[in-house]
Design an enzyme around this catalytic site. Structure first.
Site, PDB file in Angstrom:
ATOM      1  N   HIS A 149     -52.931  10.148  40.987  1.00  0.00           N
ATOM      2  CA  HIS A 149     -51.988  10.757  39.716  1.00  0.00           C
ATOM      3  C   HIS A 149     -51.455   9.730  39.273  1.00  0.00           C
ATOM      4  O   HIS A 149     -50.344   8.764  40.163  1.00  0.00           O
ATOM      5  CB  HIS A 149     -50.855  11.501  40.079  1.00  0.00           C
ATOM      6  CG  HIS A 149     -49.856  12.359  39.335  1.00  0.00           C
ATOM      7  ND1 HIS A 149     -48.494  12.273  39.556  1.00  0.00           N
ATOM      8  CD2 HIS A 149     -49.793  12.735  38.168  1.00  0.00           C
ATOM      9  CE1 HIS A 149     -48.076  13.367  38.983  1.00  0.00           C
ATOM     10  NE2 HIS A 149     -49.024  13.213  37.967  1.00  0.00           N
ATOM     11  N   SER A 167     -51.035  16.473  37.890  1.00  0.00           N
ATOM     12  CA  SER A 167     -49.758  16.879  37.942  1.00  0.00           C
ATOM     13  C   SER A 167     -49.148  17.615  39.592  1.00  0.00           C
ATOM     14  O   SER A 167     -48.167  17.309  40.042  1.00  0.00           O
ATOM     15  CB  SER A 167     -49.036  16.680  36.837  1.00  0.00           C
ATOM     16  OG  SER A 167     -49.305  16.251  35.797  1.00  0.00           O
ATOM     17  N   ASN A 226     -43.316  14.502  40.888  1.00  0.00           N
ATOM     18  CA  ASN A 226     -43.274  15.918  39.702  1.00  0.00           C
ATOM     19  C   ASN A 226     -42.077  16.708  40.950  1.00  0.00           C
ATOM     20  O   ASN A 226     -41.681  18.058  40.461  1.00  0.00           O
ATOM     21  CB  ASN A 226     -44.601  16.434  39.792  1.00  0.00           C
ATOM     22  CG  ASN A 226     -44.888  16.145  38.495  1.00  0.00           C
ATOM     23  OD1 ASN A 226     -43.503  16.649  37.145  1.00  0.00           O
ATOM     24  ND2 ASN A 226     -46.242  15.872  37.700  1.00  0.00           N
ATOM     25  N   GLU A 281     -49.881   8.074  42.474  1.00  0.00           N
ATOM     26  CA  GLU A 281     -49.190   8.519  43.358  1.00  0.00           C
ATOM     27  C   GLU A 281     -51.374   9.344  44.328  1.00  0.00           C
ATOM     28  O   GLU A 281     -51.846   9.665  43.324  1.00  0.00           O
ATOM     29  CB  GLU A 281     -49.054   9.851  43.580  1.00  0.00           C
ATOM     30  CG  GLU A 281     -47.108  10.192  43.007  1.00  0.00           C
ATOM     31  CD  GLU A 281     -46.418  11.384  42.510  1.00  0.00           C
ATOM     32  OE1 GLU A 281     -45.475  11.302  43.520  1.00  0.00           O
ATOM     33  OE2 GLU A 281     -47.815  12.436  42.397  1.00  0.00           O
TER      34      GLU A 281
HETATM   35  P1  NAI Z   1     -54.129  16.150  26.702  1.00  0.00           P
HETATM   36  O1  NAI Z   1     -54.128  17.797  25.839  1.00  0.00           O
HETATM   37  O2  NAI Z   1     -53.433  15.084  25.845  1.00  0.00           O
HETATM   38  O3  NAI Z   1     -55.100  15.643  27.375  1.00  0.00           O
HETATM   39  C1  NAI Z   1     -56.279  16.268  27.146  1.00  0.00           C
HETATM   40  C2  NAI Z   1     -57.474  15.758  26.932  1.00  0.00           C
HETATM   41  O4  NAI Z   1     -58.936  16.964  28.250  1.00  0.00           O
HETATM   42  C3  NAI Z   1     -58.133  16.306  25.707  1.00  0.00           C
HETATM   43  O5  NAI Z   1     -58.232  15.609  24.487  1.00  0.00           O
HETATM   44  C4  NAI Z   1     -59.625  18.020  25.990  1.00  0.00           C
HETATM   45  O6  NAI Z   1     -59.840  17.920  25.128  1.00  0.00           O
HETATM   46  C5  NAI Z   1     -59.617  16.851  27.499  1.00  0.00           C
HETATM   47  N1  NAI Z   1     -60.421  18.562  27.577  1.00  0.00           N
HETATM   48  C6  NAI Z   1     -59.943  19.605  28.550  1.00  0.00           C
HETATM   49  N2  NAI Z   1     -61.285  20.110  29.109  1.00  0.00           N
HETATM   50  C7  NAI Z   1     -62.597  19.766  29.116  1.00  0.00           C
HETATM   51  C8  NAI Z   1     -63.803  19.593  29.945  1.00  0.00           C
HETATM   52  N3  NAI Z   1     -63.320  20.683  30.367  1.00  0.00           N
HETATM   53  N4  NAI Z   1     -64.161  18.666  30.021  1.00  0.00           N
HETATM   54  C9  NAI Z   1     -64.128  17.189  29.544  1.00  0.00           C
HETATM   55  N5  NAI Z   1     -62.632  17.169  28.692  1.00  0.00           N
HETATM   56  C10 NAI Z   1     -61.878  18.412  28.476  1.00  0.00           C
HETATM   57  O7  NAI Z   1     -54.410  15.927  27.931  1.00  0.00           O
HETATM   58  P2  NAI Z   1     -52.851  15.115  28.949  1.00  0.00           P
HETATM   59  O8  NAI Z   1     -51.316  15.050  28.934  1.00  0.00           O
HETATM   60  O9  NAI Z   1     -53.503  13.288  28.321  1.00  0.00           O
HETATM   61  O10 NAI Z   1     -52.983  15.330  30.864  1.00  0.00           O
HETATM   62  C11 NAI Z   1     -54.600  15.388  31.007  1.00  0.00           C
HETATM   63  C12 NAI Z   1     -54.070  15.686  32.721  1.00  0.00           C
HETATM   64  O11 NAI Z   1     -53.029  14.787  33.033  1.00  0.00           O
HETATM   65  C13 NAI Z   1     -53.636  16.989  33.530  1.00  0.00           C
HETATM   66  O12 NAI Z   1     -53.872  17.429  34.454  1.00  0.00           O
HETATM   67  C14 NAI Z   1     -51.727  16.229  32.751  1.00  0.00           C
HETATM   68  O13 NAI Z   1     -51.035  17.037  33.940  1.00  0.00           O
HETATM   69  C15 NAI Z   1     -51.378  15.334  33.538  1.00  0.00           C
HETATM   70  N6  NAI Z   1     -50.987  14.549  33.421  1.00  0.00           N
HETATM   71  C16 NAI Z   1     -50.886  14.463  32.268  1.00  0.00           C
HETATM   72  C17 NAI Z   1     -49.499  13.332  32.305  1.00  0.00           C
HETATM   73  C18 NAI Z   1     -48.471  13.272  30.668  1.00  0.00           C
HETATM   74  O14 NAI Z   1     -47.425  12.910  30.900  1.00  0.00           O
HETATM   75  N7  NAI Z   1     -48.658  13.927  29.679  1.00  0.00           N
HETATM   76  C19 NAI Z   1     -48.402  12.583  33.658  1.00  0.00           C
HETATM   77  C20 NAI Z   1     -49.642  12.687  34.549  1.00  0.00           C
HETATM   78  C21 NAI Z   1     -50.823  13.356  34.604  1.00  0.00           C
END
Ligand code: NAI
Length: 341
Positions: A144, A123, A194, A156
């Site tokens: 993104h 993000s 963002n 994006e």
């Molecule tokens: P989340 O916390 O729901 O999921 C992240 C997942 O990644 C977890 O299941 C975790 O176990 C896994 N993980 C962490 N390190 C890892 C690794 N080294 N190898 C494999 N798996 C790993 O987070 P979310 O919300 O899905 O966000 C993920 C990414 O997307 C971040 O970069 C965030 O900034 C971006 N993002 C999030 C948005 C949101 O609204 N939550 C919107 C757009 C982008």
């Protein structure tokens, strides 16, 4: 530039809120999708979550069971990262942390063929910085998505300093084929959305901190008066406070700690308490079984159906309200010039 063929395989790393949604989008478009997460069982749970979401559409008669089975059948949870090696594109959606993303992308570069596109759903982290430690940063691009990825159209496509233009174009064309509305952005902190959204959250949190109103009231005002789909507190509960707080810190530091982007202690408290929002069952609101959302403390409307509104003169930008009042069923009388009402 040609979009990726649906015969190619896509891998998604990180099966949280975003990764599972992105896997659904790619599988819906017809790709075979590998879904990997370092947490045991998370990739299967992600696929089950997709199945559950789509089942609701079947129950409402909006989708055929067969179509759902085909989409879910294309998502393959894999427990070892090495299993994604033959993918045409890998999209990472893991924790918002530069070092951890760096290390994953370096591993992927070792594992995957030279033609594999590496995409990041970050993000806020600089795509340029993420690419800096890769041997081939030209194949790294930001892709993104927004939350929830299957519903939100915008994507994006973020170019870092070294990103090959043709790689960005392939991703742009692919996103279009997946039913999205992609836009190109450069790797500026927070990209476009963002950057704009940070002050929206920051100002709302300041209002809360100053005791202006409670979250339910502030959310209702932003929704009803501002015509937003969601208010800032319900939205950050959906995003996840851990993610939103990490993004706030990242943008704040990227702008040399500009006070406009100052992170909020309220959000820090929520993260430290483990109140991450919907995903943990508690954020500004409670999401446990049977919990009720607090009522907003707003004034009831004083206008009834038989109210006549007299509009005198040119309202300028506020004239947009006239149509909204008319749509709401009010009788509008427009009068020009001076004189009696
Ligand atoms: P989340 O916390 O729901 O999921 C992240 C997942 O990644 C977890 O299941 C975790 O176990 C896994 N993980 C962490 N390190 C890892 C690794 N080294 N190898 C494999 N798996 C790993 O987070 P979310 O919300 O899905 O966000 C993920 C990414 O997307 C971040 O970069 C965030 O900034 C971006 N993002 C999030 C948005 C949101 O609204 N939550 C919107 C757009 C982008």
């Amino acid at each position: 530039m040609q979009a990726l063929d649906t015969q190619t395989t896509i891998a998604v790393i990180g099966a949280g809120a975003m990764g599972s949604g992105i896997a659904q989008v790619a599988a819906q478009a017809g790709h075979k999708v590998y879904l990997h997460d370092q947490r045991d069982g998370a990739a299967s749970a992600g696929r089950d979550g997709v199945a559950k979401q789509l089942q609701r559409r079947v129950d409402k008669g909006k989708m055929e069971q067969q179509a759902v089975d085909a989409i879910v059948g294309r998502i393959h949870p894999v427990s070892a990262l090495s299993e994604v090696a033959d993918s045409r594109m890998v999209i990472e959606a893991i924790i918002e942390d530069l070092e951890i993303k760096h290390s994953l992308l370096a591993d992927l570069e070792e594992l995957c063929g030279k033609k594999t596109i590496l995409a990041t759903n970050t993000s806020s982290i600089s795509v340029t910085a993420l690419g800096a430690k890769l041997r081939h940063p030209e194949r790294l691009v930001g892709m993104h998505f927004f939350n929830p990825a299957p519903l939100m159209a915008l994507v994006e496509v973020v170019k870092g300093l070294a990103t090959d233009h043709s790689v960005a174009e392939i991703v742009h064309a692919t996103a279009t084929n997946w039913g999205k509305k992609p836009v190109f952005a450069t790797s500026t902190p927070g990209f476009i959305v963002n950057r704009v959204a940070r002050p929206f959250y920051a100002e709302s949190l300041r209002l809360l901190q100053e005791g202006a109103a409670d979250p339910a009231t502030l959310d209702a005002i932003v929704r009803e008066a501002g015509n937003f789909r969601m208010g800032p507190f319900e939205l950050t509960d959906l995003i996840g406070h851990d993610v939103n707080y990490a993004v706030t810190n990242s943008v704040f530091n990227a702008y040399y700690q500009d006070a406009r982007f100052l992170p909020s202690l309220i959000q820090k408290e929520l993260v430290e308490a483990g109140r991450l929002g919907r995903k943990s069952g508690h954020g500004f609101y409670s999401y446990t079984e049977g919990s009720k959302r607090p009522e907003p403390d707003t004034e009831p409307s004083r206008l009834s159906d038989d109210t006549t509104l007299i509009v005198k003169g040119d309202l300028g930008p506020a004239s947009a309200l006239i149509n909204r009042f008319r749509d709401a069923g009010l009788d509008i009388v427009e009068r020009d010039g001076p004189g009696q009402l």
